[in-house]
Scaffold this motif. Structure first.
Motif, PDB file in Angstrom:
ATOM      1  N   ASN A 130     -37.529  73.932   8.187  1.00 40.66           N
ATOM      2  CA  ASN A 130     -38.653  73.763   9.121  1.00 40.66           C
ATOM      3  C   ASN A 130     -39.058  72.290   9.189  1.00 40.66           C
ATOM      4  N   LEU A 131     -39.417  71.846  10.392  1.00 44.73           N
ATOM      5  CA  LEU A 131     -39.860  70.466  10.572  1.00 44.73           C
ATOM      6  C   LEU A 131     -41.311  70.290  10.161  1.00 44.73           C
ATOM      7  N   PRO A 138     -42.311  66.321   0.426  1.00 39.38           N
ATOM      8  CA  PRO A 138     -42.362  66.263  -1.048  1.00 39.38           C
ATOM      9  C   PRO A 138     -43.290  67.332  -1.622  1.00 39.38           C
ATOM     10  N   ARG A 139     -44.424  67.540  -0.981  1.00 44.02           N
ATOM     11  CA  ARG A 139     -45.372  68.533  -1.499  1.00 44.02           C
ATOM     12  C   ARG A 139     -44.904  69.948  -1.226  1.00 44.02           C
TER      13      ARG A 139
ATOM     14  N   SER B 662     -37.799  58.539   9.004  1.00 42.00           N
ATOM     15  CA  SER B 662     -37.353  59.451  10.054  1.00 42.00           C
ATOM     16  C   SER B 662     -37.049  58.695  11.338  1.00 42.00           C
ATOM     17  N   THR B 663     -37.973  57.814  11.701  1.00 36.40           N
ATOM     18  CA  THR B 663     -37.823  57.065  12.944  1.00 36.40           C
ATOM     19  C   THR B 663     -36.612  56.159  12.875  1.00 36.40           C
ATOM     20  N   MET B 687     -36.673  63.875  10.907  1.00 43.63           N
ATOM     21  CA  MET B 687     -36.141  64.022   9.550  1.00 43.63           C
ATOM     22  C   MET B 687     -36.520  65.385   8.978  1.00 43.63           C
ATOM     23  N   ARG B 688     -35.623  65.948   8.165  1.00 42.62           N
ATOM     24  CA  ARG B 688     -35.893  67.249   7.554  1.00 42.62           C
ATOM     25  C   ARG B 688     -35.974  67.111   6.033  1.00 42.62           C
ATOM     26  N   LEU B 689     -36.488  68.155   5.413  1.00 46.00           N
ATOM     27  CA  LEU B 689     -36.753  68.152   3.975  1.00 46.00           C
ATOM     28  C   LEU B 689     -35.518  67.746   3.183  1.00 46.00           C
TER      29      LEU B 689
END
Lengths: 156, 745
Positions: A130-131, A138-139, B662-663, B687-689
């Motif tokens: 998910n975006l 991080p959290r 991300s940018t 950007m993703r996790l």
């Protein structure tokens, strides 16, 4: 033709356009606005709900495919005042910034933890896509770990 | 409006408090009364505080909450000085408050508007006084009740303690008497930081429980009686207009109620709205979207039909061959460069980018006879009121603006164009309207971050000192089509003259070329700082490598020790480069910068001063043989003066870092044949996790007792630290953003 399905345990009927995405039925027809619209093409996950226990992105899911199924939204996750461990972990970790993506993040994380009760960082990376525009990743990662530990402890 | 002007709005209310005969700011009118407790005016102290019978404290938050944590930080300040337990506090969002005076409008609840990271700095004293004065009134009420002098009374959280017996009276029993005592005009003494119980300690964000249970209400969640839904088919051509519209198909879609044209600004006019188009009004969002899909529209392609990114970059190069507008000329750049031992030169390309807040634009507007009600996710509620007034002519005192939670601001919600659109549609139809933008609308129509080509040259002497420096920039200025900005001031949006390395390099020249193109531009988070920090921090690295110096030591030599330099742009009045030195040394030490890494692995540094706050990044990357980039570790540090809510400060540093990375990694908005090319997250990939390392540490280095903002400070140094690390790992210098596929080439 009326489409009947369950939302958070209650049976509902929808008589509108059959190709209406489940997201808009939830939001506009049922007033359940916790599930959010972010992109409409299943890229962001803000619209994540559970359909028969599986995490699904509801923005491009026609309601006709939901007939007879059971949907759970963010509003149906807690049991009364008892929050789900993932919700609790999100609060303890002070995860949200703008908060708009977080209902979807939580719904995705809940189902992920059901499949991966002791997830590694690699499991998290591979499954939580998910975006979050605010960059709370991080959290989110820490809260998922915290919820996993809590669920392990309470044997849930 | 410039950021400096916005901060001045907050300062102006100090003058109003002294002047107001109606006691507007501090007492009397129940600001919280816009909410469900309108009946409880007698339990309210001023606009911001209500004390319920059960001892709950309701504190009003006057600023829009966009995720920066202002609706936590400002109530914390009130609660601290009021002397209550934070666990007993509920925060309520306040609406726009404006008061009509003889010939203008003034703020009722203090200046309201967020942008430029001013929410805290503009309100630090004000909100503490709100709390302290309310506490003083409660003490006064208790003292009067017990016939004691005030100086025999003190408070513990939630109670007044009086007299030799230490009699306690809880606030909730004193509130109605305190509320009747009038106002305190002069400032009262405030707590010392060492006595803080709430402020300076990490507090969970207000509203988090609502967010995680799906109860938080954003603009998109607005549901009002009789509301209809609207979408707009906006011209895909920059400055294009509808030539012919066939709405037969649209009107046949079940639920579609009306279809009509929306008129946008002419090509050189200010952007009241972004584009001309065709509105579709329906009984649901989906019906409106389907109705729009069924429209058949022929477009006038307008004067920018040939705009393209290819032409833009080619023309930037051509412009740089000429002489631009010299906007700063310290010392004698030409002589210093001519006498330098080594000349270093580079060009950098910074693209247009989209704001992409996750909640797309939307607005609720209901125009009735002589009244207008707006419910909007806005950063500038005063501007929303002005926009609605401009569309309807309704007097602003009859326009109410409710501020919802905002699903991401990033500067997009500074402009109230979507308010104007919704108001136009409500005015045309007479219905309450929720206007919804789809993601495609949001990507293709925006006030994008300006793009530009930066040409840097520096002269270095035999001792490795930078003796001459020039930055020449050809860009599409953010101030284009802003009212009242003459052509020779367009540069002021793009270059901040007092930024590093001014006064650290004696001979310094800044030169600007304004490039007129059709793409709309506006304030993206940390406006020109993202571009300038990237090019300057990359170029310092290039100078270091070209002259055999350590990038860390060269920066420290340039920045020097703590001292206050003049800083005329937003974030001044001074800039202390030594505070950057401190952060840089810290992150370099934390990441063990001096340890050499194996081939394919490297560390990069960068540091920048943004709008009054200081930040630095150290980033370690690995780049595989095939060019696959992995961010291995991030160490980020911020000096925001005094951290009011450390949890939020860490969050803004984390989020700002992700935003910058991300940018830089993959984001760019391009133009072809007069149209924006990108349309959604599949071709505008945030950007993703999985791309964010678990090894990601944020640090607050405190300084003094005054807070700076934090919303934008974490971004500018992230991208250059990343590309400096890529160079250290591979020897490949990234000069064009986004990085995208350049490493696989």
């Amino acid at each position: 033709m009326s489409i009947a399905f369950k939302v958070n345990g209650q049976t509902v009927r929808f008589d509108g356009l059959q190709d209406t995405p489940l997201l808009w039925v939830l939001r506009d027809e049922l007033g359940l606005t916790g599930t959010k619209y972010g992109c409409g093409i299943s890229q962001c996950g803000a619209c994540t709900v559970h359909v028969d226990g599986r995490a699904q992105r509801s923005c491009a899911l026609p309601v006709s495919q939901i007939a007879g199924r059971a949907v759970v939204t963010i509003e149906g996750l807690a049991e009364g005042d008892a929050l789900h461990p993932v919700q609790q972990a999100w609060i303890e970790g002070d995860v949200p910034q703008c908060g708009y993506c977080q209902a979807g993040q939580i719904m995705a994380a809940v189902e992920f933890l059901e499949r991966y009760p002791e997830p590694s960082d690699d499991d998290i990376d591979a499954n939580l896509s998910n975006l979050c525009r605010c960059g709370t990743y991080p959290r989110i990662r820490k809260a998922v770990r915290r919820a996993a530990r809590q669920q392990q402890r309470s044997g849930s | 409006m410039s950021f400096a002007e916005r901060v001045n709005i907050n300062r102006r209310r100090i003058l109003i408090a002294g002047v107001s005969a109606t006691g507007g700011l501090i007492c009397g009118l129940p600001a919280l009364a816009a909410g469900p407790d309108a009946a409880n005016a007698e339990r309210q102290l001023g606009h911001f505080i209500e004390i319920a019978g059960d001892g709950r404290i309701i504190i009003g938050s006057n600023q829009p909450e966009i995720g920066q944590g202002v609706s936590t930080a400002l109530p914390m300040l009130i609660a601290e000085e009021l002397d209550v337990d934070w666990s007993r506090v509920t925060v309520r969002q306040m609406p726009l408050g404006i008061v009509k005076t003889a010939d203008e409008f003034t703020w009722k609840y203090g200046g309201q508007g967020v942008g430029g990271s001013t929410g805290l700095t503009g309100n630090f004293d004000y909100m503490r006084q709100v709390g302290a004065k309310a506490r003083r009134l409660l003490i006064r009420a208790a003292a009067l009740r017990q016939d004691l002098p005030e100086d025999q009374c003190a408070t513990r959280p939630g109670v007044v303690v009086c007299g030799p017996m230490g009699t306690t009276v809880p606030y909730e029993e004193l509130i109605t008497e305190a509320a009747a005592l009038g106002t305190i005009a002069d400032d009262v003494p405030l707590k010392q930081a060492k006595d803080y119980r709430i402020v300076g300690k990490a507090q969970t964000g207000v509203g988090v429980r609502d967010i995680v249970t799906g109860q938080a209400r954003y603009g998109i969640d607005t549901r009002e009686p009789n509301m209809r839904y609207a979408v707009i088919a906006r011209s895909p051509y920059l400055n294009g207009t509808p030539q012919s519209v066939d709405d037969t198909g649209a009107r046949q879609v079940p639920g579609v109620l009306d279809v009509f044209e929306i008129l946008g600004p002419k090509p050189d006019e200010p952007y009241a709205i972004l584009a001309s188009g065709v509105a579709v009004v329906a009984t649901s969002t989906w019906a409106a979207i389907k109705g729009r899909e069924a429209l058949k529209i022929e477009w006038n392609k307008g004067p920018n039909a040939n705009d393209s990114s290819a032409a833009f970059w080619r023309e930037n190069e051509e412009m740089l061959r000429g002489k631009g507008q010299v906007v700063l000329d310290d010392g004698d750049f030409d002589t210093a460069l001519a006498s330098a031992e080594t000349v270093v030169e580079a060009r950098y390309r910074i693209p247009f980018v989209n704001h992409a807040p996750l909640e797309p634009q939307n607005c609720y507007a209901h125009v009735t006879e002589g009244r207008c009600h707006i419910i909007a996710p806005t950063q500038m509620p005063g501007g929303a009121s002005r926009s609605a007034h401009a569309v309807t002519g309704i007097p602003r005192e009859h326009i109410s603006v409710d501020i919802t939670r905002v699903g991401g601001g990033f500067g997009r919600r500074l402009t109230n164009d979507y308010v104007a659109e919704a108001t136009m549609i409500s005015k045309q139809t007479g219905w309450p309207i929720k206007l919804q933008w789809t993601r495609e609308d949001d990507v293709k129509h925006d006030f994008y971050r300006p793009a530009g080509l930066h040409h840097l040259r520096a002269g270095v002497d035999r001792q490795g000192r930078v003796v001459a420096w020039t930055q020449r920039l050809a860009s599409a200025s953010k101030y284009f089509r802003r009212p009242n900005v003459p052509d020779d001031e367009l540069w002021t949006a793009e270059l901040y003259p007092d930024d590093f390395p001014r006064r650290m390099v004696e001979n310094l020249r800044l030169e600007y070329f304004n490039h007129r193109v059709g793409v709309p531009r506006g304030s993206w988070r940390a406006p020109a700082h993202t571009a300038n920090a990237f090019v300057v921090q990359s170029f310092v690295d290039e100078i270091a490598h070209a002259t055999g110096q350590s990038p860390l030591e060269l920066r420290i030599a340039l920045l020097g020790d703590e001292r206050e330099l003049d800083y005329s742009n937003h974030g001044g009045p001074t800039f202390n480069p030594g505070r950057l030195t401190r952060l840089l040394r810290f992150v370099a030490r934390e990441i063990d910068y001096k340890r050499s890494r194996p081939a394919g692995r490297g560390v990069g540094l960068a540091t920048h001063f943004t709008f009054g706050g200081y930040a630095a990044h150290a980033i370690e990357v690995s780049v595989a043989d095939g060019g696959e980039l992995t961010i291995e570790r991030i160490v980020a540090a911020i000096d925001c003066g005094f951290a009011v809510n450390p949890s939020a400060v860490h969050a803004q540093l984390e989020g700002g870092t992700v935003d910058g990375l991300s940018t830089a990694l993959g984001l760019e908005i391009t133009v072809k044949d007069g149209q924006i090319v990108q349309s959604n997250f599949h071709d505008y990939p945030l950007m993703r996790l999985a791309q964010v390392p678990a090894a990601f540490e944020t640090h607050i280095l405190p300084y003094g007792d005054q807070p700076t903002g934090v919303g934008e400070m974490g971004i500018p140094s992230a991208a250059p630290a990343l590309t400096n690390a890529i160079f250290a790992a591979t020897g490949k210098r990234i000069r064009t953003l986004p990085i995208a596929q350049q490493l696989s080439a």
